[in-house]
Design a protein around this motif. Structure first.
Motif, mmCIF file in Angstrom:
data_model
loop_
_atom_site.group_PDB
_atom_site.id
_atom_site.type_symbol
_atom_site.label_atom_id
_atom_site.label_comp_id
_atom_site.label_asym_id
_atom_site.label_seq_id
_atom_site.Cartn_x
_atom_site.Cartn_y
_atom_site.Cartn_z
ATOM 1 N N VAL A 60 0.845 -1.210 0.000
ATOM 2 C CA VAL A 60 0.000 0.000 0.000
ATOM 3 C C VAL A 60 0.875 1.253 0.000
ATOM 4 C CG1 VAL A 60 -1.670 1.331 1.366
ATOM 5 C CG2 VAL A 60 -1.999 -1.130 1.037
ATOM 6 N N ALA A 61 1.932 1.271 0.799
ATOM 7 C CA ALA A 61 2.840 2.424 0.833
ATOM 8 C C ALA A 61 3.525 2.615 -0.519
ATOM 9 C CB ALA A 61 3.878 2.258 1.942
ATOM 10 N N ALA A 62 3.915 1.516 -1.168
ATOM 11 C CA ALA A 62 4.549 1.605 -2.486
ATOM 12 C C ALA A 62 3.571 2.152 -3.534
ATOM 13 C CB ALA A 62 5.080 0.242 -2.920
ATOM 14 N N ILE A 63 2.334 1.697 -3.480
ATOM 15 C CA ILE A 63 1.322 2.202 -4.416
ATOM 16 C C ILE A 63 1.084 3.685 -4.174
ATOM 17 C CG2 ILE A 63 -1.139 2.081 -5.039
ATOM 18 C CD1 ILE A 63 -0.897 -0.988 -4.552
ATOM 19 N N PHE A 64 1.049 4.095 -2.923
ATOM 20 C CA PHE A 64 0.901 5.520 -2.615
ATOM 21 C C PHE A 64 2.096 6.311 -3.147
ATOM 22 C CE2 PHE A 64 1.793 9.108 0.276
ATOM 23 C CZ PHE A 64 0.709 9.909 -0.062
ATOM 24 N N GLY A 65 3.308 5.794 -2.949
ATOM 25 C CA GLY A 65 4.507 6.461 -3.462
ATOM 26 C C GLY A 65 4.477 6.593 -4.968
ATOM 27 N N TRP A 66 4.016 5.548 -5.651
ATOM 28 C CA TRP A 66 3.873 5.604 -7.108
ATOM 29 C C TRP A 66 2.828 6.660 -7.493
ATOM 30 C CZ3 TRP A 66 -0.451 4.809 -10.088
ATOM 31 C CH2 TRP A 66 -0.246 4.852 -11.466
ATOM 32 N N TYR A 67 1.713 6.694 -6.788
ATOM 33 C CA TYR A 67 0.664 7.671 -7.066
ATOM 34 C C TYR A 67 1.192 9.099 -6.915
ATOM 35 C CZ TYR A 67 -3.501 10.515 -6.382
ATOM 36 O OH TYR A 67 -4.438 11.508 -6.472
ATOM 37 N N VAL A 68 1.980 9.322 -5.878
ATOM 38 C CA VAL A 68 2.545 10.654 -5.646
ATOM 39 C C VAL A 68 3.422 11.071 -6.818
ATOM 40 C CG1 VAL A 68 4.141 11.998 -4.218
ATOM 41 C CG2 VAL A 68 2.415 10.566 -3.126
ATOM 42 N N ILE A 69 4.337 10.204 -7.253
ATOM 43 C CA ILE A 69 5.239 10.600 -8.326
ATOM 44 C C ILE A 69 4.489 10.723 -9.645
ATOM 45 C CG2 ILE A 69 6.112 8.316 -8.996
ATOM 46 C CD1 ILE A 69 8.126 11.592 -8.660
ATOM 47 N N TYR A 70 3.498 9.875 -9.866
ATOM 48 C CA TYR A 70 2.702 9.970 -11.095
ATOM 49 C C TYR A 70 1.972 11.311 -11.153
ATOM 50 C CZ TYR A 70 -0.583 8.989 -14.800
ATOM 51 O OH TYR A 70 -1.300 9.050 -15.966
ATOM 52 N N THR A 71 1.285 11.663 -10.077
ATOM 53 C CA THR A 71 0.536 12.929 -10.080
ATOM 54 C C THR A 71 1.473 14.129 -10.085
ATOM 55 O OG1 THR A 71 0.319 12.827 -7.659
ATOM 56 C CG2 THR A 71 -1.522 11.947 -8.963
ATOM 57 N N ASN A 72 2.631 14.008 -9.455
ATOM 58 C CA ASN A 72 3.606 15.099 -9.459
ATOM 59 C C ASN A 72 4.114 15.362 -10.883
ATOM 60 O OD1 ASN A 72 5.246 16.894 -7.577
ATOM 61 N ND2 ASN A 72 6.841 15.960 -8.839
ATOM 62 N N LYS A 73 4.393 14.296 -11.610
ATOM 63 C CA LYS A 73 4.850 14.462 -12.996
ATOM 64 C C LYS A 73 3.732 15.015 -13.873
ATOM 65 C CE LYS A 73 8.745 11.366 -13.074
ATOM 66 N NZ LYS A 73 9.805 12.248 -13.503
ATOM 67 N N GLU A 74 2.511 14.606 -13.607
ATOM 68 C CA GLU A 74 1.371 15.154 -14.347
ATOM 69 C C GLU A 74 1.233 16.661 -14.101
ATOM 70 O OE1 GLU A 74 -1.188 13.782 -16.508
ATOM 71 O OE2 GLU A 74 0.453 12.339 -16.714
ATOM 72 N N MET A 75 1.399 17.076 -12.845
ATOM 73 C CA MET A 75 1.275 18.494 -12.500
ATOM 74 C C MET A 75 2.287 19.351 -13.246
ATOM 75 S SD MET A 75 0.423 18.848 -8.433
ATOM 76 C CE MET A 75 1.672 17.752 -7.804
ATOM 77 N N TYR A 76 3.478 18.808 -13.461
ATOM 78 C CA TYR A 76 4.540 19.583 -14.097
ATOM 79 C C TYR A 76 4.745 19.237 -15.570
ATOM 80 C CZ TYR A 76 5.551 21.238 -9.439
ATOM 81 O OH TYR A 76 5.436 21.823 -8.196
ATOM 82 N N GLY A 77 3.885 18.381 -16.109
ATOM 83 C CA GLY A 77 3.965 18.035 -17.526
ATOM 84 C C GLY A 77 5.225 17.277 -17.910
ATOM 85 N N LYS A 78 5.770 16.500 -16.986
ATOM 86 C CA LYS A 78 6.994 15.742 -17.253
ATOM 87 C C LYS A 78 6.645 14.334 -17.720
ATOM 88 C CE LYS A 78 10.026 18.186 -14.071
ATOM 89 N NZ LYS A 78 10.947 18.056 -12.938
ATOM 90 N N PRO A 79 7.508 13.732 -18.542
ATOM 91 C CA PRO A 79 7.251 12.358 -19.004
ATOM 92 C C PRO A 79 7.424 11.349 -17.863
ATOM 93 C CG PRO A 79 9.395 13.104 -19.765
ATOM 94 C CD PRO A 79 8.732 14.294 -19.104
ATOM 95 N N HIS A 80 6.747 10.229 -18.008
ATOM 96 C CA HIS A 80 6.771 9.180 -16.982
ATOM 97 C C HIS A 80 7.741 8.065 -17.359
ATOM 98 C CE1 HIS A 80 3.230 10.802 -14.937
ATOM 99 N NE2 HIS A 80 2.723 11.007 -16.130
ATOM 100 N N VAL A 81 8.307 7.451 -16.357
ATOM 101 C CA VAL A 81 9.120 6.234 -16.452
ATOM 102 C C VAL A 81 10.197 6.348 -17.546
ATOM 103 C CG1 VAL A 81 9.031 3.721 -16.415
ATOM 104 C CG2 VAL A 81 7.009 4.996 -15.788
ATOM 105 N N VAL A 82 11.055 7.336 -17.416
ATOM 106 C CA VAL A 82 12.119 7.511 -18.406
ATOM 107 C C VAL A 82 13.510 7.203 -17.841
ATOM 108 C CG1 VAL A 82 10.854 9.147 -19.851
ATOM 109 C CG2 VAL A 82 12.218 9.997 -17.958
#
Length: 162
Positions: A60-82
């Motif tokens: 659950v903590a790992a999924i939350f951590g993934w959610y945080v970085i995913y939404t953070n990259k979305e907020m700043y328009g950065k590409p994912h998993v590069v």
């Protein structure tokens, strides 16, 4: 160690959304997983149940951590998993989720239908160790890319190697 690392990251980055990514991942892959493995190593029914609940919390903590970085990259328009860190992190998260989904019905000490199968238990034990070690490597790699001070990189990395 994990709590000190989280405190250092929080103090350095401040209360921004991104800060929760490394904190969640350290809690997942170092604190909860590490303790869960040590508790399971002690053996017995109760310790196995504690291991299960701690590993569920780690997932659950790992999924939350993934959610945080995913939404953070979305907020700043950065590409994912590069980056290598991101690819390794996604792989470890998926491995933890897969192990939880497999171990739940098969290794549960109450009703797991393969709980006595020595080969399955061996594979679970060693794949868990490998994925946890990869999680640690990913945490160290992430810390090293955001912390320019080599001395602090060593403070974070060396305890995981011991």
């Amino acid at each position: 160690f994990s709590i000190a690392a989280c405190g250092y990251i929080y103090n350095k980055k401040g209360p921004i959304w991104f800060t929760w990514h490394p904190i969640a991942m350290i809690v997942s892959f170092i604190l909860l997983s590490g303790l869960a493995i040590l508790i399971k190593k002690a053996g017995g029914y109760t310790n196995t149940k504690i291991h299960v609940f701690m590993m569920i919390a780690a997932v659950v903590a790992a999924i939350f951590g993934w959610y945080v970085i995913y939404t953070n990259k979305e907020m700043y328009g950065k590409p994912h998993v590069v980056s290598i860190h991101a690819k390794l992190g996604v792989g470890v998260c998926l491995a933890y989720i897969g192990m939880a989904l497999f171990a739940g019905p098969t290794l549960n000490p109450d009703w797991g239908y393969l709980k006595t199968d020595k080969t399955i238990r061996f594979c679970h034990k060693w794949s868990g160790r490998v994925f946890t070690a990869l999680g640690w490597i990913c945490c160290v790699y992430g810390f090293a890319t955001t912390e320019p001070n080599f001395e602090y990189q060593l403070y974070f990395s060396v305890p995981l190697l011991v």
